[in-house]
Design a protein around this motif. Structure first.
Motif, PDB file in Angstrom:
ATOM      1  N   ARG A  10       0.847  -1.200   0.000  1.00  0.00           N
ATOM      2  CA  ARG A  10       0.000   0.000   0.000  1.00  0.00           C
ATOM      3  C   ARG A  10       0.883   1.251   0.000  1.00  0.00           C
ATOM      4  O   ARG A  10       1.820   1.376   0.775  1.00  0.00           O
ATOM      5  CB  ARG A  10      -0.890  -0.008   1.231  1.00  0.00           C
ATOM      6  CG  ARG A  10      -1.745   1.241   1.350  1.00  0.00           C
ATOM      7  CD  ARG A  10      -2.746   1.124   2.423  1.00  0.00           C
ATOM      8  NE  ARG A  10      -3.814   0.294   1.818  1.00  0.00           N
ATOM      9  CZ  ARG A  10      -4.625  -0.478   2.501  1.00  0.00           C
ATOM     10  NH1 ARG A  10      -4.519  -0.561   3.789  1.00  0.00           N
ATOM     11  NH2 ARG A  10      -5.555  -1.163   1.891  1.00  0.00           N
ATOM     12  N   GLY A  11       0.574   2.155  -0.922  1.00  0.00           N
ATOM     13  CA  GLY A  11       1.327   3.399  -1.028  1.00  0.00           C
ATOM     14  C   GLY A  11       2.479   3.335  -2.020  1.00  0.00           C
ATOM     15  O   GLY A  11       3.100   4.362  -2.313  1.00  0.00           O
ATOM     16  N   ARG A  37      -6.783  -1.185  -7.934  1.00  0.00           N
ATOM     17  CA  ARG A  37      -6.055  -0.752  -6.740  1.00  0.00           C
ATOM     18  C   ARG A  37      -5.805   0.747  -6.795  1.00  0.00           C
ATOM     19  O   ARG A  37      -5.036   1.219  -7.622  1.00  0.00           O
ATOM     20  CB  ARG A  37      -4.708  -1.490  -6.640  1.00  0.00           C
ATOM     21  CG  ARG A  37      -4.847  -2.975  -6.561  1.00  0.00           C
ATOM     22  CD  ARG A  37      -4.261  -3.684  -5.417  1.00  0.00           C
ATOM     23  NE  ARG A  37      -3.555  -3.045  -4.391  1.00  0.00           N
ATOM     24  CZ  ARG A  37      -2.508  -3.586  -3.782  1.00  0.00           C
ATOM     25  NH1 ARG A  37      -2.035  -4.755  -4.196  1.00  0.00           N
ATOM     26  NH2 ARG A  37      -1.937  -2.990  -2.785  1.00  0.00           N
ATOM     27  N   ASP A  39      -4.572   2.252  -4.186  1.00  0.00           N
ATOM     28  CA  ASP A  39      -3.520   2.498  -3.193  1.00  0.00           C
ATOM     29  C   ASP A  39      -2.109   2.307  -3.751  1.00  0.00           C
ATOM     30  O   ASP A  39      -1.133   2.508  -3.040  1.00  0.00           O
ATOM     31  CB  ASP A  39      -3.720   1.590  -1.978  1.00  0.00           C
ATOM     32  CG  ASP A  39      -3.629   0.113  -2.331  1.00  0.00           C
ATOM     33  OD1 ASP A  39      -3.991  -0.253  -3.466  1.00  0.00           O
ATOM     34  OD2 ASP A  39      -3.191  -0.676  -1.476  1.00  0.00           O
TER      35      ASP A  39
END
Length: 183
Positions: A10-11, A37, A39
């Motif tokens: 994530r990120g 997604r 993220d």
């Protein structure tokens, strides 16, 4: 394999070098993978113009381009043959650093190699299916030393009668890497 290696976190902002051999099928693969997604981001990076450079671009230079663009992980289109040739080159040149420190230890940010278990021919079939080119400038071609070209030929000839050879060399490399991390 992507989950197993924790290649998508994530990120993450995944960068890939446009114009590099296999970059178009890599983009199609990643775009489909990341479609749902929000993220994780995907960033196209411009490969330096090899024709105007006097020397090959170093892995560190590629890292600097990626970091400046906000990339947290670089995706490369290395196939089973690419990993196998690098493994053979490390063994024959007595340079075990790549075997003990990862596939691209010269990169300062994490790398993902989603095609590392598939042969070149399958990458070409994937590219043909999606109507994209698997050709382009290759990091590998610009960084091959005098030993790698004959090793690529040797691997190709051996693989013709032993199709699992690139996979066996990849497993060998992975096992050495695991052993070096246990120390």
């Amino acid at each position: 394999m992507i989950r197993q290696n924790h290649w998508l976190i994530r990120g993450d902002r995944i960068g890939f070098f446009e114009g590099m051999r296999g970059s178009e099928p890599l983009f199609v693969f990643l775009e489909n993978l990341l479609d749902n997604r929000s993220d994780v981001g995907l960033i196209r990076l411009n490969l330096p113009d090899f024709d105007t450079l006097k020397e090959p671009v170093s892995l560190q230079a590629l890292s600097e381009i990626a970091v400046k663009a906000g990339v947290t992980r670089i995706a490369l289109s290395d196939t089973a043959e690419d990993v196998a040739v690098r493994t053979l080159e490390a063994l024959f040149s007595d340079n075990v650093d790549p075997l003990l420190n990862g596939h691209h230890s010269g990169l300062s940010i994490p790398v993902m190699l989603p095609f590392r278990e598939i042969p070149d021919k399958e990458l070409q079939l994937f590219a043909d299916h999606y109507g994209v080119s698997a050709q382009g400038l290759g990091y590998q071609e610009h960084h091959r030393n005098s030993l790698e070209k004959p090793l690529l030929k040797l691997l190709g000839e051996f693989t013709a009668s032993h199709p699992s050879a690139p996979h066996a060399l990849r497993h060998y490399h992975d096992n050495l890497l695991l052993l070096s991390r246990e120390d």
